[in-house]
Design a protein around this motif. Structure first.
Motif, PDB file in Angstrom:
ATOM      1  N   PRO A 117     -17.167  20.964   8.308  1.00 36.98           N
ATOM      2  CA  PRO A 117     -16.780  19.857   9.189  1.00 36.98           C
ATOM      3  C   PRO A 117     -16.999  18.496   8.522  1.00 36.98           C
ATOM      4  O   PRO A 117     -16.244  17.552   8.759  1.00 36.98           O
ATOM      5  CB  PRO A 117     -17.693  20.026  10.406  1.00 36.98           C
ATOM      6  CG  PRO A 117     -18.042  21.477  10.414  1.00 36.98           C
ATOM      7  CD  PRO A 117     -18.101  21.879   8.964  1.00 36.98           C
ATOM      8  N   ASP A 118     -18.013  18.411   7.666  1.00 37.33           N
ATOM      9  CA  ASP A 118     -18.272  17.149   6.960  1.00 37.33           C
ATOM     10  C   ASP A 118     -17.107  16.761   6.054  1.00 37.33           C
ATOM     11  O   ASP A 118     -16.866  15.569   5.837  1.00 37.33           O
ATOM     12  CB  ASP A 118     -19.558  17.244   6.132  1.00 37.33           C
ATOM     13  CG  ASP A 118     -20.794  17.291   7.006  1.00 37.33           C
ATOM     14  OD1 ASP A 118     -20.713  16.847   8.173  1.00 37.33           O
ATOM     15  OD2 ASP A 118     -21.831  17.774   6.528  1.00 37.33           O
TER      16      ASP A 118
ATOM     17  N   ARG B 271     -13.649  20.258  16.609  1.00 38.80           N
ATOM     18  CA  ARG B 271     -14.548  21.402  16.736  1.00 38.80           C
ATOM     19  C   ARG B 271     -14.694  21.653  18.221  1.00 38.80           C
ATOM     20  O   ARG B 271     -15.007  20.737  18.986  1.00 38.80           O
ATOM     21  CB  ARG B 271     -15.912  21.104  16.106  1.00 38.80           C
ATOM     22  CG  ARG B 271     -16.873  22.293  16.135  1.00 38.80           C
ATOM     23  CD  ARG B 271     -18.245  21.922  15.596  1.00 38.80           C
ATOM     24  NE  ARG B 271     -18.864  20.854  16.355  1.00 38.80           N
ATOM     25  CZ  ARG B 271     -19.518  21.021  17.511  1.00 38.80           C
ATOM     26  NH1 ARG B 271     -19.630  22.209  18.061  1.00 38.80           N
ATOM     27  NH2 ARG B 271     -20.064  19.983  18.129  1.00 38.80           N
TER      28      ARG B 271
ATOM     29  N   THR C  19     -13.264  25.371  14.566  1.00 43.80           N
ATOM     30  CA  THR C  19     -12.509  24.183  14.171  1.00 43.80           C
ATOM     31  C   THR C  19     -11.022  24.503  14.262  1.00 43.80           C
ATOM     32  O   THR C  19     -10.590  25.595  13.889  1.00 43.80           O
ATOM     33  CB  THR C  19     -12.876  23.776  12.729  1.00 43.80           C
ATOM     34  OG1 THR C  19     -14.277  23.527  12.671  1.00 43.80           O
ATOM     35  CG2 THR C  19     -12.140  22.531  12.301  1.00 43.80           C
TER      36      THR C  19
ATOM     37  N   LEU D 205     -13.287  15.550  14.372  1.00 44.68           N
ATOM     38  CA  LEU D 205     -13.681  15.465  12.974  1.00 44.68           C
ATOM     39  C   LEU D 205     -12.741  14.561  12.194  1.00 44.68           C
ATOM     40  O   LEU D 205     -13.148  13.891  11.247  1.00 44.68           O
ATOM     41  CB  LEU D 205     -13.704  16.861  12.346  1.00 44.68           C
ATOM     42  CG  LEU D 205     -14.548  17.910  13.072  1.00 44.68           C
ATOM     43  CD1 LEU D 205     -14.384  19.270  12.423  1.00 44.68           C
ATOM     44  CD2 LEU D 205     -16.005  17.492  13.124  1.00 44.68           C
TER      45      LEU D 205
ATOM     46  N   ARG E 226     -14.569  15.013   8.209  1.00 50.15           N
ATOM     47  CA  ARG E 226     -15.057  13.662   8.515  1.00 50.15           C
ATOM     48  C   ARG E 226     -14.880  12.746   7.297  1.00 50.15           C
ATOM     49  O   ARG E 226     -14.494  11.581   7.430  1.00 50.15           O
ATOM     50  CB  ARG E 226     -16.527  13.709   8.936  1.00 50.15           C
ATOM     51  CG  ARG E 226     -16.742  14.308  10.302  1.00 50.15           C
ATOM     52  CD  ARG E 226     -18.220  14.233  10.704  1.00 50.15           C
ATOM     53  NE  ARG E 226     -18.442  14.912  11.950  1.00 50.15           N
ATOM     54  CZ  ARG E 226     -19.009  16.107  12.068  1.00 50.15           C
ATOM     55  NH1 ARG E 226     -19.444  16.755  11.001  1.00 50.15           N
ATOM     56  NH2 ARG E 226     -19.159  16.667  13.258  1.00 50.15           N
TER      57      ARG E 226
END
Length: 172
Positions: A137-138, A85, A63, A106, A141
């Protein structure tokens, strides 16, 4: 020597993937005109093209945050921050200027006030001792979605980070 043959691995870092599997990010720095920089990320190679341009290479799965700013004689014309990413060869991705082949976006914000807000959120993650590269990564987001909806995103905490690391460890 020119091109990839002239690129050397950064000291203390080894290439983890063949060059065709690496995501390339071209950075340009022309003071007060075009300024592209990486806010965070772990590149495995750097190729200097000239004193104003260079290419960074990221292995799949890493990332990184790319900040792009541009101005003309009337003022700022572009302020953008993307957290991406790096993708593997053949993996679906979104395209972006200066990123080859593209990446999994993201988070994406436009306009200096929003860019500045994301930079502050990145600083807050670093302040609790977590490298932004290692953040779920969530979470990025989530931040993107909350800001798009005009809401305040939840803070990334050490507890959330531990939960992410445990979830990743068990493969969920």
């Amino acid at each position: 020597m020119t091109g990839l043959a002239a690129a050397s691995a950064r000291p203390g870092r080894a290439l983890h993937a063949p060059p065709e599997d690496l995501t390339q990010v071209e950075l340009v720095w022309i003071e007060k005109q075009i300024e592209h920089w990486i806010r965070f990320g772990r590149e495995v190679r750097e190729q200097v093209l000239d004193r104003r341009r260079r290419i960074l290479f990221f292995p799949p799965g890493v990332t990184f945050a790319l900040v792009r700013w541009a101005a003309n004689e009337h003022g700022t014309v572009l302020s953008r921050l993307d957290i991406l990413r790096a993708v593997a060869s053949g993996e679906p991705c979104q395209t972006l200027p200066a990123v080859t082949p593209g990446g999994d976006i993201l988070l994406r914000v436009d306009g200096w006030p929003k860019v500045e807000r994301i930079l502050q959120l990145i600083d807050a993650v670093e302040a609790i001792g977590i490298d932004p590269v290692d953040v779920s990564p969530d979470h990025w987001r989530h931040v993107h979605n909350r800001l798009t909806a005009g809401e305040t995103p939840r803070s990334y905490t050490m507890q959330r980070h531990r939960a992410f690391l445990l979830r990743r460890e068990i493969g969920a």
